[in-house]
Structures are given as structure tokens and as C-alpha cells.
Design a protein around this motif. Structure first.
Motif, short mmCIF file in Angstrom:
data_model
loop_
_atom_site.label_atom_id
_atom_site.label_comp_id
_atom_site.label_asym_id
_atom_site.label_seq_id
_atom_site.Cartn_x
_atom_site.Cartn_y
_atom_site.Cartn_z
N ARG A 1 -3.43 -8.00 2.55
CA ARG A 1 -4.49 -7.60 3.47
C ARG A 1 -4.73 -6.11 3.31
O ARG A 1 -3.81 -5.34 3.04
CB ARG A 1 -4.08 -7.91 4.92
N TYR A 2 -5.97 -5.69 3.51
CA TYR A 2 -6.32 -4.28 3.33
C TYR A 2 -6.88 -3.67 4.61
O TYR A 2 -7.67 -4.30 5.32
CB TYR A 2 -7.36 -4.13 2.22
N MET A 3 -6.47 -2.45 4.86
CA MET A 3 -7.08 -1.61 5.88
C MET A 3 -7.99 -0.63 5.16
O MET A 3 -7.58 -0.01 4.17
CB MET A 3 -6.01 -0.87 6.68
N LEU A 4 -9.21 -0.50 5.60
CA LEU A 4 -10.16 0.38 4.92
C LEU A 4 -9.77 1.84 5.12
O LEU A 4 -9.49 2.27 6.24
CB LEU A 4 -11.57 0.14 5.46
N PRO A 5 -9.72 2.63 4.04
CA PRO A 5 -9.28 4.02 4.14
C PRO A 5 -10.21 4.84 5.02
O PRO A 5 -11.44 4.82 4.84
CB PRO A 5 -9.29 4.51 2.69
N SER B 1 8.94 -9.51 10.65
CA SER B 1 8.00 -10.62 10.54
C SER B 1 7.06 -10.68 11.75
O SER B 1 5.92 -10.21 11.69
CB SER B 1 8.76 -11.94 10.38
N ASN B 2 7.54 -11.21 12.84
CA ASN B 2 6.68 -11.44 14.00
C ASN B 2 6.08 -10.16 14.56
O ASN B 2 4.89 -10.11 14.90
CB ASN B 2 7.45 -12.18 15.09
N LEU C 1 -2.29 -10.68 13.13
CA LEU C 1 -2.21 -11.83 12.22
C LEU C 1 -1.57 -12.97 12.99
O LEU C 1 -0.35 -13.15 12.99
CB LEU C 1 -1.39 -11.46 10.98
N THR C 2 -2.38 -13.74 13.67
CA THR C 2 -1.87 -14.70 14.64
C THR C 2 -1.35 -15.99 14.03
O THR C 2 -0.81 -16.85 14.74
CB THR C 2 -2.97 -15.05 15.65
N ASP C 3 -1.51 -16.16 12.71
CA ASP C 3 -1.12 -17.42 12.08
C ASP C 3 0.22 -17.34 11.36
O ASP C 3 0.60 -18.27 10.65
CB ASP C 3 -2.20 -17.89 11.11
#
Length: 336
Positions: free
Chosen positions: A114-118, A288-289, A297-299
Motif C-alpha cells: 500500500r502507498y501513502m502519497l508523498p 499486525s492488528n 486496513l479493516t480486513d
């Protein structure tokens, strides 16, 4: 598939429970005995432990000097099944084209990237770099499902003065259902409150116990870091207690490929945390959690019905000796 004989971490009770783990179509179906259910495949894990897949809550892939698809080969072997990356370095060189390359190359690996935009391209106004990214440049990138929000907002001055472009970047992250990471190195408790009030809800720049606790007090998630240069676990793990551990996760930030291969990734953070006295069940939950909750990230992050079958089989909790990894794309890697 059913996994039998192992002790499975329940991140909600903080206990390792002797139970079965039923998996189907890439998700957890049940963790109960179910004598009436039958599985096509039974895996006997007697004497082993099953924990959720580990998550690196903040990392710059470029620091490893390999492509996203290549780093997946290494991290999966270390039990890391998800990373939240900031492509800041490549964006400084190649702008949005660099970010799109990172996104598309990552689709070649079963590691979930997953990416966070800079948020700060360039880092400073006088930087001689290859691109300048404003909010209007970043907003179209939210069309990619791999985008998870706004990466470390490091310009405190811009936040404090309500800079229009900076705050538009933060607003866009929340408007798309995500959030914004902070970067609060050297900030006072008063300045931390300014960052939190403007939407930055995480930070990875704690170097002392006092730093970490100040960020918890401000309402942030704290990512305890152990990379190649910044090695903070020894000086920060003392901030974690049974009362506040749910506010902590782990990250590497910047780690060379040699250190990732030889030392490990988040599995190394877990190993150090346990070595310094943190109970194993808390360390694995942070890995993890807690990271999943911090990034919405709820899944994933818990081995309960409906969650992704994103798991790691460990022979020894303290040494974090990993024998199998099952990641969200259904790939099972047997390591020993």
C-alpha cells in the motif's frame, strides 16, 4: 483448509488459544472445533504458533535499492505480508510517473504493498529536484486502490500556518476515506497537538520513551522504528505497557536490502521487543492488528471470521522462527 494443533493468537484477548483455524477462499471462516465441518486439506501444526501477517507501518522501498516486486521476495520470507510505503524518494526524481511505476510494479508480488502519497515534494522550497507535487497533482492518484492516504507530513511550519496546499493534501486523504501520517521529529507537546488537530494521526520519529509517550498523549499512533540507520527499539520499547500498547505498531522506515536479508524486517522489531521484555502476545499484536488499525486496513490484522487468511506460522515465539507464510493472495510459502 483447516490448520490444527497450533496455538493461534487472539489479538483481542491477548492470548494464544489451542484451536482450529478454518480457511476458505482466502479468508478465515472459523476458529472453533466444528466436528461437522470437513476440509479438503488438513495441515497439522502441532507445537507451533499462528499469528496474523506482519505489517510494516512505514517504509521507503527505495532505501533497499530494489524494485517493489523484488522486495516482496525477501519480506514474505520474514513474515511480512503487508507494507505501507512512502515513495517519496522516487517522486522527488520522477514525480507522479515515479509513483505510478511503484504502484504497477508492486502488482507482480503477492506482498500487499500500500502507498501513502508523498506530502513534501520537494522536501524544502530551495531543493533542486525533478518534480514539484501539489495537491492537484496528487488527488488523481487516489483512483488507484493501492493508495492508502497521505505520507508523513514533515513541514510543521506549513501546518501551523494553515498552508492552503498542504491542508488540501490532508483534506483529500480524508475525503477519500483514508488518513494522513505525521513526521514530528523534535516537536514539543504543544506542536504535536497542532499536528494532531490538523489531521496527522501517526508518527514514526520517536527516539526516546518520552517522545513516544508524548505522541500517545497527543492521540497519535506511534510506529516504533528499527531500520538500518535509525535504531530506536532499545530506547523506546519501554514506553509500551499493557494499558497503552494498542497505540503502538512497528516500522523500518529505511532499511538496506542487505539488512533485510540478514537481519529481517518487522520480525526483527518483534524479536527485539521480546528481548527487551515485552510479552510476545503484545509484540505480535503490535506487528499486525495495531498497524492495520492505524492505517484503517479493516480486513486484516486478526485471525477471526471474515478477515483475510493472512497469517504466519512460527516455531518459536521469542526467536520469531518462521516456518510458513500464508498471504492474502492465497500463496502459502513453506520455509522449513
Amino acid at each position: 483448509m483447516v490448520l490444527t494443533g497450533a496455538r493461534v493468537l487472539n489479538v483481542y484477548t491477548g492470548e494464544f488459544e489451542q484451536t482450529n483455524l478454518w480457511l476458505d477462499d482466502g479468508r478465515v471462516v472459523s476458529r472453533l472445533p466444528h466436528p461437522d465441518m470437513k476440509a479438503r486439506t488438513t495441515v497439522d501444526l502441532a507445537g507451533q504458533y499462528v499469528v496474523p501477517g506482519m505489517i510494516d507501518a512505514h517504509v521507503h522501498i527505495e532505501s533497499a535499492l530494489v524494485a517493489p516486486s523484488e522486495i516482496g521476495h525477501i519480506l514474505l520470507q520474514h513474515g511480512v505480508t503487508t507494507i505501507v510505503a512512502d515513495p517519496h524518494e522516487l517522486a522527488n526524481v520522477a514525480g507522479t510517473a515515479g509513483i505510478e511505476y511503484m504502484i504497477k510494479d508492486a502488482r507482480q508480488t503477492p506482498l500487499d504493498i500500500r502507498y501513502m502519497l508523498p506530502s513534501s515534494v520537494p522536501c524544502v522550497p530551495f531543493d533542486n529536484n525533478g518534480a514539484t507535487l501539489h495537491a492537484a497533482d496528487l488527488e488523481p492518484l487516489y483512483k488507484y486502490p493501492e493508495i492508502n492516504g497521505l505520507a508523513e507530513v514533515m513541514d510543521y511550519g506549513a501546518v501551523a500556518r494553515d498552508d492552503a496546499d498542504t491542508m488540501a493534501k490532508v483534506h483529500d486523504a480524508y475525503a477519500h476515506g483514508h488518513h494522513a501520517d505525521g513526521h514530528a521529529a523534535g516537536l514539543t507537546p504543544e506542536q504535536l497537538e497542532v499536528m494532531r488537530a490538523h489531521g496527522m494521526d501517526t508518527d514514526h520519529e520517536s527516539a526516546t520513551v518520552a517522545d513516544a509517550l508524548a505522541r500517545v498523549d497527543a492521540g497519535m499512533y506511534v510506529f516504533l522504528r528499527e531500520g538500518t540507520v535509525e535504531r530506536d527499539i532499545a530506547n523506546t520499547i519501554g514506553a509500551v505497557t499493557p494499558r497503552n500498547y494498542d497505540r503502538f505498531a512497528f516500522c523500518t522506515d529505511d532499511k538496506t536490502i542487505g539488512d533485510l536479508i540478514g537481519e529481517g524486517s518487522i520480525d526483527h522489531n518483534v524479536r527485539l521487543a521480546i528481548e527487551y521484555g515485552l510479552p510476545a502476545e503484545l509484540a505480535y499484536t503490535m506487528a499486525s492488528n495495531n498497524a492495520a488499525r492505524a492505517h484503517r486496513l479493516t480486513d486484516r490484522g486478526a485471525l477471526v471470521p471474515g478477515q483475510l487468511a493472512d497469517l504466519v506460522v512460527v516455531d518459536d515465539l521469542n526467536s520469531v522462527n518462521i516456518s510458513r507464510v500464508g498471504c492474502i493472495l492465497g500463496v502459502v510459502i513453506k520455509l522449513s
